[in-house]
Scaffold this motif. Structure first.
Motif, PDB file in Angstrom:
ATOM      1  N   SER A 195      -1.480  11.296   4.070  1.00  0.00           N
ATOM      2  CA  SER A 195      -2.808  11.494   3.496  1.00  0.00           C
ATOM      3  C   SER A 195      -3.439  10.165   3.098  1.00  0.00           C
ATOM      4  O   SER A 195      -4.632   9.938   3.311  1.00  0.00           O
ATOM      5  CB  SER A 195      -2.709  12.417   2.288  1.00  0.00           C
ATOM      6  N   GLN A 196      -2.621   9.278   2.536  1.00  0.00           N
ATOM      7  CA  GLN A 196      -3.127   7.969   2.121  1.00  0.00           C
ATOM      8  C   GLN A 196      -3.607   7.167   3.329  1.00  0.00           C
ATOM      9  O   GLN A 196      -4.683   6.561   3.302  1.00  0.00           O
ATOM     10  CB  GLN A 196      -2.032   7.207   1.378  1.00  0.00           C
TER      11      GLN A 196
ATOM     12  N   LEU B   1       0.801  -1.217   0.000  1.00  0.00           N
ATOM     13  CA  LEU B   1       0.000   0.000   0.000  1.00  0.00           C
ATOM     14  C   LEU B   1       0.836   1.270   0.000  1.00  0.00           C
ATOM     15  O   LEU B   1       0.444   2.276  -0.579  1.00  0.00           O
ATOM     16  CB  LEU B   1      -0.937   0.020   1.212  1.00  0.00           C
ATOM     17  N   VAL B   2       1.986   1.232   0.672  1.00  0.00           N
ATOM     18  CA  VAL B   2       2.782   2.447   0.839  1.00  0.00           C
ATOM     19  C   VAL B   2       3.982   2.383  -0.106  1.00  0.00           C
ATOM     20  O   VAL B   2       4.963   1.703   0.168  1.00  0.00           O
ATOM     21  CB  VAL B   2       3.250   2.602   2.302  1.00  0.00           C
TER      22      VAL B   2
ATOM     23  N   SER C 281       5.093   5.454  -1.841  1.00  0.00           N
ATOM     24  CA  SER C 281       5.741   6.762  -1.894  1.00  0.00           C
ATOM     25  C   SER C 281       6.752   6.919  -0.764  1.00  0.00           C
ATOM     26  O   SER C 281       6.647   6.289   0.283  1.00  0.00           O
ATOM     27  CB  SER C 281       4.680   7.861  -1.799  1.00  0.00           C
TER      28      SER C 281
ATOM     29  N   LYS D 174      -1.585   0.870  10.624  1.00  0.00           N
ATOM     30  CA  LYS D 174      -1.904   2.156   9.989  1.00  0.00           C
ATOM     31  C   LYS D 174      -1.884   3.273  11.029  1.00  0.00           C
ATOM     32  O   LYS D 174      -1.369   4.368  10.791  1.00  0.00           O
ATOM     33  CB  LYS D 174      -3.274   2.090   9.314  1.00  0.00           C
TER      34      LYS D 174
ATOM     35  N   GLU E  63       2.334  12.603   1.401  1.00  0.00           N
ATOM     36  CA  GLU E  63       1.531  11.719   0.557  1.00  0.00           C
ATOM     37  C   GLU E  63       1.104  10.473   1.330  1.00  0.00           C
ATOM     38  O   GLU E  63      -0.055  10.050   1.267  1.00  0.00           O
ATOM     39  CB  GLU E  63       2.317  11.327  -0.695  1.00  0.00           C
ATOM     40  N   VAL E  64       2.046   9.873   2.034  1.00  0.00           N
ATOM     41  CA  VAL E  64       1.737   8.651   2.775  1.00  0.00           C
ATOM     42  C   VAL E  64       0.780   8.956   3.925  1.00  0.00           C
ATOM     43  O   VAL E  64      -0.149   8.195   4.189  1.00  0.00           O
ATOM     44  CB  VAL E  64       3.030   7.990   3.289  1.00  0.00           C
TER      45      VAL E  64
ATOM     46  N   SER F 216      -6.836   8.540   4.759  1.00  0.00           N
ATOM     47  CA  SER F 216      -7.960   8.183   3.902  1.00  0.00           C
ATOM     48  C   SER F 216      -8.395   6.740   4.138  1.00  0.00           C
ATOM     49  O   SER F 216      -9.599   6.442   4.201  1.00  0.00           O
ATOM     50  CB  SER F 216      -7.577   8.387   2.435  1.00  0.00           C
ATOM     51  N   LEU F 217      -7.427   5.835   4.278  1.00  0.00           N
ATOM     52  CA  LEU F 217      -7.750   4.432   4.547  1.00  0.00           C
ATOM     53  C   LEU F 217      -8.478   4.280   5.874  1.00  0.00           C
ATOM     54  O   LEU F 217      -9.472   3.546   5.978  1.00  0.00           O
ATOM     55  CB  LEU F 217      -6.469   3.596   4.548  1.00  0.00           C
TER      56      LEU F 217
END
Length: 494
Positions: free
Chosen positions: A114-115, A103-104, A106, A342, A111-112, A118-119
């Motif tokens: 934010s990702q 999933l990670v 970057s 996470k 960026e990570v 969001s998850l």
């Protein structure tokens, strides 16, 4: 590795905490190899680790290195304490590493971050809509309340009564998970009932599954509804309520021959025969009581639903339905542990963002730990509601909460556990950096992530053990009080 109490020894600290020789407790690090915040290699320390209280850092006169298998014990009165068994064997789960790697991708922190957010947001807001339907007076509304962890007298409960109180589909949100809704649908027992028309009127497509409820016997309308749902490809389960009343009546009629399991088996068989006679194929029947939800077939219903739902909806279900058995507590713990990496990675990354305070990860972790504790019903309010329900005194229930973070939830307590994890987590940190190169670019990124990861996992283990003891105390037999009848539901939910 294990740290035990001892008199000052030449420093055998791991590379994370290097010095030439152990200083006295409370003294400054050796000038030849000062402990420094940030960076990598010998002497690098996560900034928050510098705030650990005296006695937790190796080389302060309170700890020494014990080779694996050593039986040495801490001496009495030493300021340091043996690290918990969870910290001694600190590991990263392979499934978590694999998911992180996939999933990670970057190396950019923003960026990570934010990702990950969001998850987590998509998981927390995953909708789950449960339809509850049946004839008037079958206990639909009481069941809706019980599944939300509420009694019928709660201000937020669905209205109940001996006559039909539901005129149209009415949603009731879960008190801790607003995206989980239980829908109290209008009754089905009218002479003009038509299953297809009924499902169209209540909005068939918006529900994830249906609970078809009856209190005395299932009728032709239940079988018709089941056939229509099967034709539409929707999940449904037959719920026979008020089983506690049937058992009481059976015991009064035949006290000498009464056997609870035999009576329950007869009720299940009779329900299945009637439904099959009316055209329902291979009906699955679950016997419940809205006032004693932990008994009878509720654990089996929970397990069935957990097996047949997947993804975010399964996660929502595991956190929403009351965890009233050891197996339900275990499934809830595992559901939360699958997402812990996470939370841990986000806390580590946010701490590394420019312009943000280095201690920001502690408040974030405190918030996560607080939600965990509430999820297992260990917070003061949840235990108080259980005590007021008549199960046991607050002192009896609080005495079952024995984990460190279950007893005390404070920034200092969280930092203590983070410090322990940092001392034992270097091998895991190297593994994390190898699988997640982003961490190599951060100040103490690997060890910071691993410490947060270990904190959350060990806290969940402790909370789950606490919850099982609370359940045993609430539903068991107290020596001083003897057996008691379980109270109404409404005390053990997220």
């Amino acid at each position: 590795m294990t740290w035990g109490a001892s008199s000052p020894q030449p420093c055998q600290c791991p590379s994370l905490l290097s010095c030439s020789r152990s200083p006295a407790p409370g003294s400054a690090p050796s000038p030849s190899q000062p402990r420094r915040a940030g960076g990598r290699g010998p002497g690098a320390v996560p900034p928050w680790l510098l705030l650990a209280p005296p006695g937790l850092l190796p080389g302060c006169g309170a700890f020494r290195f014990l080779p694996p298998g050593s039986d040495a014990a801490p001496s009495s009165g030493a300021p340091g304490k043996m690290l918990s068994s969870a910290m001694q064997s600190l590991e990263l789960r392979e499934q978590d590493l694999a998911e992180m790697s996939s999933l990670v991708q970057s190396r950019v922190v923003l960026e990570v971050s934010s990702q990950l957010q969001s998850l987590l947001d998509s998981l927390d807001s995953a909708p789950l809509d449960i339809a509850v339907t049946g004839e008037s007076g079958a206990g639909k509304s009481t069941l809706v309340n019980a599944l939300r962890g509420l009694s019928d007298s709660d201000p937020h409960a669905a209205p109940t009564g001996v006559v039909e109180t539901t005129g149209q589909p009415t949603p009731y949100a879960h008190p801790g998970l607003p995206s989980v809704r239980l829908w109290d649908l209008p009754g089905t027992g009218t002479p003009s009932f038509r299953a297809e028309r009924y499902l169209e009127q209540v909005g068939l497509e918006q529900y994830d599954f249906f609970l078809l409820v009856a209190s005395e016997r299932f009728r032709e309308s239940h079988a018709q509804l089941a056939q229509a749902l099967a034709a539409a490809g929707r999940r449904f389960y037959f719920i026979r309520t008020k089983v506690d009343q049937d058992l009481q009546a059976s015991q009064r009629r035949r006290p000498a021959r009464f056997q609870e399991e035999r009576v329950l088996a007869e009720i299940r068989a009779d329900c299945a025969r009637q439904l099959e006679k009316d055209g329902a194929a291979a009906p699955r029947v679950f016997l419940l009581s809205g006032f004693q939800l932990h008994r009878y077939d509720f654990p089996r219903l929970q397990a069935t639903l957990a097996e047949e739902l997947d993804g975010h909806k399964r996660h929502a279900l595991l956190l929403a339905l009351p965890a009233l058995s050891g197996e339900a507590v275990r499934r809830r713990k595992e559901a939360l542990q699958r997402q812990a990496w996470k939370k841990a990675l986000l806390a580590a990354l946010v701490s590394a963002l420019p312009g943000l305070p280095l201690q920001l990860n502690v408040p974030m972790l405190m918030e996560t730990l607080g939600s965990y504790r509430r999820s297992f019903g260990l917070d003061e309010e949840s235990l108080g509601v259980l005590a007021r329900a008549g199960a046991a005194s607050p002192q009896q229930l609080q005495a079952q909460v024995r984990s460190a973070l279950g007893r005390e939830m404070s920034p200092a307590a969280v930092r203590n556990v983070l410090s322990q994890a940092a001392l034992c987590g270097q091998a895991a940190a190297r593994l994390a950096c190898a699988r997640l190169p982003l961490l190599e670019n951060l100040v103490a990124g690997g060890i910071s992530f691993v410490a947060a990861y270990a904190l959350l996992h060990s806290a969940l283990e402790g909370f789950a053990s606490d919850a099982q003891r609370v359940l045993e105390a609430a539903y068991g037999t107290w020596e001083e009080g003897g057996p008691w009848d379980p109270p109404e539901p409404g005390f053990f939910y997220d």
